[in-house]
Design a protein around this motif. Structure first.
Motif, PDB file in Angstrom:
ATOM      1  N   ASP A 135       0.829  -1.207   0.000  1.00  0.00           N
ATOM      2  CA  ASP A 135       0.000   0.000   0.000  1.00  0.00           C
ATOM      3  C   ASP A 135       0.864   1.258   0.000  1.00  0.00           C
ATOM      4  O   ASP A 135       0.913   1.999   0.979  1.00  0.00           O
ATOM      5  N   ARG A 136       1.532   1.479  -1.132  1.00  0.00           N
ATOM      6  CA  ARG A 136       2.349   2.679  -1.278  1.00  0.00           C
ATOM      7  C   ARG A 136       1.446   3.883  -1.518  1.00  0.00           C
ATOM      8  O   ARG A 136       0.445   3.798  -2.235  1.00  0.00           O
ATOM      9  N   LYS A 137       1.796   5.016  -0.921  1.00  0.00           N
ATOM     10  CA  LYS A 137       0.951   6.210  -1.018  1.00  0.00           C
ATOM     11  C   LYS A 137       0.876   6.716  -2.446  1.00  0.00           C
ATOM     12  O   LYS A 137       1.817   6.590  -3.228  1.00  0.00           O
ATOM     13  N   GLY A 138      -0.259   7.307  -2.776  1.00  0.00           N
ATOM     14  CA  GLY A 138      -0.452   7.869  -4.103  1.00  0.00           C
ATOM     15  C   GLY A 138      -1.845   8.449  -4.228  1.00  0.00           C
ATOM     16  O   GLY A 138      -2.678   8.332  -3.322  1.00  0.00           O
ATOM     17  N   GLU A 139      -2.108   9.066  -5.370  1.00  0.00           N
ATOM     18  CA  GLU A 139      -3.414   9.674  -5.608  1.00  0.00           C
ATOM     19  C   GLU A 139      -4.390   8.657  -6.187  1.00  0.00           C
ATOM     20  O   GLU A 139      -3.992   7.701  -6.849  1.00  0.00           O
ATOM     21  N   LYS A 140      -5.666   8.877  -5.957  1.00  0.00           N
ATOM     22  CA  LYS A 140      -6.687   8.005  -6.525  1.00  0.00           C
ATOM     23  C   LYS A 140      -6.675   8.103  -8.055  1.00  0.00           C
ATOM     24  O   LYS A 140      -6.419   9.173  -8.618  1.00  0.00           O
ATOM     25  N   PRO A 141      -6.962   7.004  -8.734  1.00  0.00           N
ATOM     26  CA  PRO A 141      -7.134   7.073 -10.195  1.00  0.00           C
ATOM     27  C   PRO A 141      -8.284   8.022 -10.539  1.00  0.00           C
ATOM     28  O   PRO A 141      -9.239   8.155  -9.777  1.00  0.00           O
ATOM     29  N   ARG A 142      -8.190   8.644 -11.713  1.00  0.00           N
ATOM     30  CA  ARG A 142      -9.202   9.622 -12.105  1.00  0.00           C
ATOM     31  C   ARG A 142      -9.945   9.165 -13.362  1.00  0.00           C
ATOM     32  O   ARG A 142      -9.328   8.661 -14.306  1.00  0.00           O
ATOM     33  N   TYR A 143     -11.256   9.331 -13.329  1.00  0.00           N
ATOM     34  CA  TYR A 143     -12.090   9.082 -14.510  1.00  0.00           C
ATOM     35  C   TYR A 143     -12.492  10.449 -15.057  1.00  0.00           C
ATOM     36  O   TYR A 143     -13.184  11.221 -14.379  1.00  0.00           O
ATOM     37  N   VAL A 144     -12.047  10.754 -16.287  1.00  0.00           N
ATOM     38  CA  VAL A 144     -12.295  12.073 -16.873  1.00  0.00           C
ATOM     39  C   VAL A 144     -13.238  11.911 -18.067  1.00  0.00           C
ATOM     40  O   VAL A 144     -12.883  11.302 -19.081  1.00  0.00           O
ATOM     41  N   ARG A 145     -14.451  12.434 -17.950  1.00  0.00           N
ATOM     42  CA  ARG A 145     -15.435  12.397 -19.037  1.00  0.00           C
ATOM     43  C   ARG A 145     -15.226  13.613 -19.926  1.00  0.00           C
ATOM     44  O   ARG A 145     -15.107  14.739 -19.457  1.00  0.00           O
ATOM     45  N   THR A 146     -15.120  13.374 -21.258  1.00  0.00           N
ATOM     46  CA  THR A 146     -14.835  14.484 -22.154  1.00  0.00           C
ATOM     47  C   THR A 146     -15.453  14.269 -23.527  1.00  0.00           C
ATOM     48  O   THR A 146     -15.704  13.127 -23.934  1.00  0.00           O
ATOM     49  N   ASP A 147     -15.698  15.368 -24.234  1.00  0.00           N
ATOM     50  CA  ASP A 147     -16.139  15.293 -25.634  1.00  0.00           C
ATOM     51  C   ASP A 147     -14.965  15.420 -26.598  1.00  0.00           C
ATOM     52  O   ASP A 147     -15.114  15.187 -27.797  1.00  0.00           O
ATOM     53  N   ASP A 148     -13.802  15.817 -26.068  1.00  0.00           N
ATOM     54  CA  ASP A 148     -12.619  16.028 -26.925  1.00  0.00           C
ATOM     55  C   ASP A 148     -11.429  15.294 -26.307  1.00  0.00           C
ATOM     56  O   ASP A 148     -10.735  15.816 -25.430  1.00  0.00           O
ATOM     57  N   ILE A 149     -11.208  14.058 -26.768  1.00  0.00           N
ATOM     58  CA  ILE A 149     -10.159  13.210 -26.195  1.00  0.00           C
ATOM     59  C   ILE A 149      -8.783  13.861 -26.321  1.00  0.00           C
ATOM     60  O   ILE A 149      -8.032  13.967 -25.347  1.00  0.00           O
ATOM     61  N   ALA A 150      -8.428  14.285 -27.528  1.00  0.00           N
ATOM     62  CA  ALA A 150      -7.085  14.822 -27.768  1.00  0.00           C
ATOM     63  C   ALA A 150      -6.812  16.047 -26.898  1.00  0.00           C
ATOM     64  O   ALA A 150      -5.731  16.184 -26.306  1.00  0.00           O
ATOM     65  N   LYS A 151      -7.792  16.954 -26.810  1.00  0.00           N
ATOM     66  CA  LYS A 151      -7.610  18.166 -25.998  1.00  0.00           C
ATOM     67  C   LYS A 151      -7.400  17.814 -24.530  1.00  0.00           C
ATOM     68  O   LYS A 151      -6.530  18.381 -23.855  1.00  0.00           O
ATOM     69  N   THR A 152      -8.174  16.849 -24.021  1.00  0.00           N
ATOM     70  CA  THR A 152      -8.055  16.453 -22.615  1.00  0.00           C
ATOM     71  C   THR A 152      -6.708  15.784 -22.351  1.00  0.00           C
ATOM     72  O   THR A 152      -6.056  16.041 -21.329  1.00  0.00           O
ATOM     73  N   VAL A 153      -6.268  14.938 -23.273  1.00  0.00           N
ATOM     74  CA  VAL A 153      -4.962  14.288 -23.110  1.00  0.00           C
ATOM     75  C   VAL A 153      -3.847  15.329 -23.103  1.00  0.00           C
ATOM     76  O   VAL A 153      -2.915  15.259 -22.299  1.00  0.00           O
ATOM     77  N   LEU A 154      -3.953  16.334 -23.975  1.00  0.00           N
ATOM     78  CA  LEU A 154      -2.940  17.403 -24.010  1.00  0.00           C
ATOM     79  C   LEU A 154      -2.910  18.176 -22.691  1.00  0.00           C
ATOM     80  O   LEU A 154      -1.837  18.555 -22.200  1.00  0.00           O
ATOM     81  N   LEU A 155      -4.081  18.412 -22.106  1.00  0.00           N
ATOM     82  CA  LEU A 155      -4.135  19.099 -20.810  1.00  0.00           C
ATOM     83  C   LEU A 155      -3.438  18.272 -19.725  1.00  0.00           C
ATOM     84  O   LEU A 155      -2.707  18.813 -18.889  1.00  0.00           O
TER      85      LEU A 155
END
Length: 727
Positions: A586-606
């Motif tokens: 149980d190494r410390k870290g942030e929770k995985p994130r689910y990101v809902r988007t209409d623009d995949i490429a733009k979100t990945v770039l962000l």
């Protein structure tokens, strides 16, 4: 730790470093000399040697020169290997120590320092013990207290009074601590939690007890090492190969070991581990390369990845693959050949019988391949013997046919061609008589097995074969038929085979491999949860017994170390691993994130922009190459050469940011994984969850699921383990 003990440790390290540096200097001098000797010997061989061997004396002289070159080559290569080993040792002299007293012994405990390879002092004492040495097993298996290890002839028991772990870099002790247990989980977790690079890490400093048991299990002929993603299967498998090369150095050479994987990307990823452990020249081969050279002439064969692509586009194909990739079909095929009715005829040259048919039947066995191989040998040997004994009269006949106008050279050439053509003709006759055409045999076997109930499978296969196309599942079965009919010769120089991602191999693939390397031990690595197309591979490990029998043993790695605690928690939830005996660090870290988007490429770039400056390796994983290519084009327009596309199995893993389909990501790891449209609902809930598990478990520190759909209800039980966002 008190000052006296600390000073003692620094003094010992200084002595070890001085010994290493002295040996390196000596070897550099010797390398210069042996290189000069080798160049001189080669020059003598090629400049002064006799290249046209006409007499026995010529052969003796050339043999002597070759022996001199071979001797100088061995001296040079031995020096080079030792030099490379010492350079590695100089970077990290050792990583562990334990003090051990044998039962009944008097005096102080003996100190054992454990490192990458052995180091001896000028007086013959061992300053550092190779991690693979028998006594080194104490370091991995025991803490302070009673301990034992198995030597070459007996078991030695005693008491460990001190256990110490170090991190040493270039002669500096970065830290050290005493422990009363076997190797700390936290040390392995720290190593695995470091930033991922373009290659797999060496873990000798942090091998856990269950991993050590698998690595040192050299006596088991067929060993399955199974565990969830991040449990260290591949590392354990590779370290096991290094251990076998050490343990059996007199009989097993690096060239006797073969490592099989599904693609060149993974080959590149693991290629540095064994050289770092001092073992070079081990063959690493993608399975496709192995099969390619045996494809029947005139046929175009589908690849493993072509099959996966077809499954994603044509779900109906799964039923056909499942029908063929079954233990019952393997049994049927083997039974077909066991009852095979051989047809042998006398081999005649003119009126002379060269090989009588009775000789063939006397050599017939249950195995078709063995029988046909013996028949071919009888034809070749019998014909060669006949032509040798009747050479004079055959040549006289040839001269007479050509009215005596043949030169001696022409006559000899004509005789050799006549012998060759005769043998080839008799071999073709043998194949025709026994219907040894693998395509025709496969059609007949499949027709009988399918019957009326599964006639559609037979007909669709027949259609492809008649068009000259081999589906991947048909290819591996046809290779087995070629093997059974003696057309593919077994490779007896390979003594140990490591198969990575064994869950992706079908029953016929494993049968082919076992028979292709009949003298080999096998190590199989796998996680059935990573087989998202169970029809094409192994979803139940018990099926392996059909191929490997009762000699197959299984070792389960229970603990996962790769990913942070929150990522591991999600991975476990996705496949229902909680409460199954598996666990994670149980190494410390942030929770995985689910990101809902209409623009995949733009979100990945962000997301890429947010990670800028942290020098993380990032895997942008898509469902298939069809999604990877357009996404890569959009990212490349903004990021340029920093982003690489891994489009096919022949790609090489390099650079910091990779865009790749899920099928090529298997076995790899990244500091951060951005999984595009890989957490979706569908008609097959188990497959959907396994897909998300496979993709998400590639991440060490940060995990993002970037999807066009709202969070799917199929994953409602995972909601509490994730952060949900929308852009």
């Amino acid at each position: 730790m008190d000052a006296d003990r600390l000073a003692e440790e620094y003094e010992y390290l200084e002595g070890v470093m001085a010994e290493i540096e002295g040996r390196i200097a000596e070897l550099l001098f010797r390398l210069g000399g042996s290189a000069s000797d080798l160049i001189r010997s080669r020059r003598e061989m090629y400049d002064e040697g006799r290249h046209l061997v006409l007499t026995f004396e010529d052969a003796v002289e050339l043999s002597g020169l070759k022996e001199a070159v071979d001797r100088e080559s061995k001296i040079y290569l031995d020096c080079r290997r030792e030099y490379e080993s010492l350079v590695q040792l100089h970077r990290s002299a050792y990583f562990g120590r334990f003090d051990f007293r044998e039962s009944g012994a008097e005096g102080e405990c003996e100190r054992f320092y454990i490192g990458r390879s052995s180091l001896f002092s000028g007086t013959g004492g061992c300053l550092v013990y190779d991690w693979r040495a028998p006594v080194s097993s104490i370091y991995y298996e025991y803490g302070v207290g009673p301990a034992s290890y198995r030597g070459p002839e007996q078991v030695f028991s005693g008491e460990v009074s001190l256990k110490r772990q170090y991190k040493i870099t270039d002669g500096r002790i970065e830290y050290m601590f005493d422990t009363e247990t076997a190797v700390h989980d936290r040390l392995l977790a720290e190593i695995l939690a470091e930033s991922a690079g373009a290659s797999l890490k060496v873990i000798i400093a942090s091998i856990q007890k269950e991993q050590n048991d698998a690595i040192r299990n050299h006596y088991c002929k067929y060993l399955l090492i199974r565990g969830l993603a991040g449990s260290g299967k591949t590392s354990v498998g590779l370290h096991r190969m290094a251990y076998i090369l050490y343990k059996h150095k007199e009989t097993v050479r690096p060239e006797n070991i073969l490592i099989l994987s599904n693609n060149n990307i993974f080959k590149t990823y693991i290629s540095s581990v064994l050289p770092e452990l001092g073992e070079n020249n081990v063959y690493i081969r993608p399975l496709g390369e192995l099969y390619k050279k045996h494809i029947p002439e005139g046929y175009e064969a589908e690849t493993y990845y072509g099959q996966l692509d077809a499954l994603s586009k044509s779900p109906g194909r799964a039923a056909e693959i499942a029908f063929k990739n079954s233990p019952s079909f393997l049994d049927f095929l083997l039974g077909y050949f066991e009852g095979y009715a051989y047809i042998f005829e006398d081999v005649r040259y003119g009126n002379d019988i060269i090989v009588a048919k009775e000789a063939f039947y006397a050599n017939a066995e249950k195995s078709l391949g063995v029988t046909i191989s013996k028949a071919r040998a009888l034809i070749r040997d019998g014909s060669a013997d006949y032509f040798r004994r009747h050479m004079r009269e055959i040549k006289l006949r040839l001269e007479k046919e050509h009215e005596g106008y043949l030169l001696e050279r022409e006559l000899n050439g004509m005789f050799r061609r006549l012998e060759r053509d005769f043998i080839e003709g008799e071999l073709r006759k043998l194949e025709l008589n026994n219907k040894l055409d693998e395509i025709a045999l496969y059609k007949d076997i499949l027709r009988l097995y399918a019957g009326d109930k599964n006639k559609s499978v037979y007909l669709s296969t027949l259609f492809r074969l008649d068009e000259g196309r081999l589906a991947y599942e048909d290819l591996v079965i046809i290779l087995c038929i070629r093997q059974l009919t003696g057309k593919i010769k077994p490779e007896t120089d390979i003594l140990h085979v490591l198969v990575d991602e064994a869950q992706d191999c079908g029953i016929f693939q494993l049968y082919f491999l076992k028979n292709q390397y009949p003298k080999s031990f096998f190590t199989l690595l796998g996680d059935a949860n990573q087989n998202v197309e169970p029809e094409a591979g192994i979803s139940d490990w018990s099926a392996l017994e059909k191929v490997f029998g009762s000699e197959l043993k299984s070792v389960r790695l229970h603990k996962c170390y790769r990913s942070s605690g929150p990522i591991s928690a999600l991975a476990f939830r996705l496949i229902g691993a909680e409460g199954t005996g598996a666990e994670y660090y149980d190494r410390k870290g942030e929770k995985p994130r689910y990101v809902r988007t209409d623009d995949i490429a733009k979100t990945v770039l962000l997301l890429l922009d947010a990670m800028k400056g942290r020098k993380l390796t990032i895997g942008i994983i898509t469902p298939s190459i069809d999604e990877a290519e357009p996404l890569y084009s959009e990212l490349y327009a903004s990021c340029g050469e920093e982003v690489r596309l891994l489009a096919d199995p022949g790609s090489r893993l390099s650079g910091r940011i990779a865009v790749l389909p899920l099928a090529l990501a298997k076995g790899l790891e990244f500091d951060a994984a951005i999984c595009v449209n890989l957490m979706k609902g569908g008609e097959n809930p188990e497959k959907c969850r396994k897909t998300a598990y496979l993709a998400g478990s590639r991440a060490l520190h940060e995990l993002y699921f970037v999807c066009e759909e709202p969070f799917p209800e199929l994953f409602a039980d995972c909601r509490e383990l994730m952060l949900l966002e929308e852009t």
